[in-house]
Design an enzyme around this catalytic site. Structure first.
Site, PDB file in Angstrom:
ATOM      1  CE  LYS A 111      -2.722   7.574  -2.177  1.00  0.00           C
ATOM      2  NZ  LYS A 111      -1.494   6.942  -2.751  1.00  0.00           N
ATOM      3  CE  LYS A 116       0.377  11.165  -0.027  1.00  0.00           C
ATOM      4  NZ  LYS A 116       1.231  10.013   0.364  1.00  0.00           N
TER       5      LYS A 116
HETATM    6  N1  C2G Z   1       7.239   2.656  -5.023  1.00  0.00           N
HETATM    7  C1  C2G Z   1       8.100   1.937  -5.856  1.00  0.00           C
HETATM    8  N2  C2G Z   1       7.628   0.897  -6.562  1.00  0.00           N
HETATM    9  C2  C2G Z   1       6.322   0.521  -6.467  1.00  0.00           C
HETATM   10  C3  C2G Z   1       5.446   1.230  -5.616  1.00  0.00           C
HETATM   11  C4  C2G Z   1       5.929   2.308  -4.897  1.00  0.00           C
HETATM   12  O1  C2G Z   1       9.298   2.268  -5.943  1.00  0.00           O
HETATM   13  N3  C2G Z   1       5.888  -0.537  -7.206  1.00  0.00           N
HETATM   14  C5  C2G Z   1       7.782   3.802  -4.281  1.00  0.00           C
HETATM   15  C6  C2G Z   1       7.110   5.108  -4.670  1.00  0.00           C
HETATM   16  O2  C2G Z   1       7.710   5.639  -5.855  1.00  0.00           O
HETATM   17  C7  C2G Z   1       7.387   5.976  -3.439  1.00  0.00           C
HETATM   18  C8  C2G Z   1       7.383   4.953  -2.294  1.00  0.00           C
HETATM   19  O3  C2G Z   1       7.539   3.647  -2.892  1.00  0.00           O
HETATM   20  O4  C2G Z   1       8.689   6.555  -3.530  1.00  0.00           O
HETATM   21  C9  C2G Z   1       6.093   4.978  -1.498  1.00  0.00           C
HETATM   22  O5  C2G Z   1       5.029   4.737  -2.403  1.00  0.00           O
HETATM   23  P1  C2G Z   1       3.555   5.274  -1.988  1.00  0.00           P
HETATM   24  O6  C2G Z   1       3.223   4.808  -0.633  1.00  0.00           O
HETATM   25  O7  C2G Z   1       2.638   5.006  -3.139  1.00  0.00           O
HETATM   26  O8  C2G Z   1       3.841   6.857  -1.894  1.00  0.00           O
HETATM   27  P2  C2G Z   1       2.932   8.010  -2.502  1.00  0.00           P
HETATM   28  O9  C2G Z   1       1.502   7.724  -2.235  1.00  0.00           O
HETATM   29  O10 C2G Z   1       3.393   8.259  -3.882  1.00  0.00           O
HETATM   30  O11 C2G Z   1       3.301   9.256  -1.549  1.00  0.00           O
HETATM   31  O12 C2G Z   1       4.984  13.551  -0.518  1.00  0.00           O
HETATM   32  C10 C2G Z   1       5.238  12.350  -1.233  1.00  0.00           C
HETATM   33  C11 C2G Z   1       4.104  11.371  -1.053  1.00  0.00           C
HETATM   34  O13 C2G Z   1       3.887  11.129   0.327  1.00  0.00           O
HETATM   35  C12 C2G Z   1       4.404  10.068  -1.773  1.00  0.00           C
END
Ligand code: C2G
Length: 130
Positions: free
Chosen positions: A47, A45
């Site tokens: 990050k 990722k």
């Molecule tokens: N999310 C949300 N609203 C936000 C931030 C995040 O609904 N303001 C949701 C994202 O859409 C996701 C979940 O919370 O469904 C987790 O967000 P992240 O930790 O940013 O996940 P991400 O880095 O997108 O990793 O294989 C899939 C990946 O692991 C997803």
């Protein structure tokens, strides 16, 4: 028992994550969170997490909506996870809209939920640096 799964990094856990997890749990009876490992976040990722996998896992496990936390180690484990854990519903925020429709081929309901506007881990980091 209706089994739901969702995936994410969940770093600096915030109300956007909670809104997602609450709605995901409401779609079934048992919610599994596949949590990105430190290695997966860093190497695939590209990050950096503030909290370690163990710390992020303990936060999620403390939440009433979460029944089980498993590691997410790569992009391609979702199909196998859904089989192994007998998943009925796969849930992600709609920033992932369409990315996981292939899971429907194995009888899994795929649901994309509206993201919570305004809040994100990157925004928290940015605001705290100012
Ligand atoms: N999310 C949300 N609203 C936000 C931030 C995040 O609904 N303001 C949701 C994202 O859409 C996701 C979940 O919370 O469904 C987790 O967000 P992240 O930790 O940013 O996940 P991400 O880095 O997108 O990793 O294989 C899939 C990946 O692991 C997803």
């Amino acid at each position: 028992m209706k089994r739901v799964i969702t995936y994410g990094t969940f770093d600096l856990l915030h109300y956007g994550h909670i809104n997602l997890l609450r709605r995901a749990k409401a779609l079934g009876d048992y919610l599994i969170v596949a949590l990105s490992t430190d290695e997966f976040v860093k190497l695939q990722k590209h990050k950096e997490c503030y909290f370690s996998y163990a710390e992020r896992k303990s936060l999620l496990e403390a939440m009433r909506y979460v029944d089980l936390v498993i590691p997410e180690e790569n992009w391609d484990q979702k199909k196998e996870d859904c089989q192994q854990y007998h998943i009925d519903v796969f849930v992600m925020g709609d920033d992932w809209e369409g990315q996981f429709d292939y899971l429907r081929d194995q009888g899994v309901e795929v649901v994309y939920l509206p993201r919570t506007p305004e809040i994100s881990t990157s925004r928290i980091k940015k605001d705290l640096h100012e």
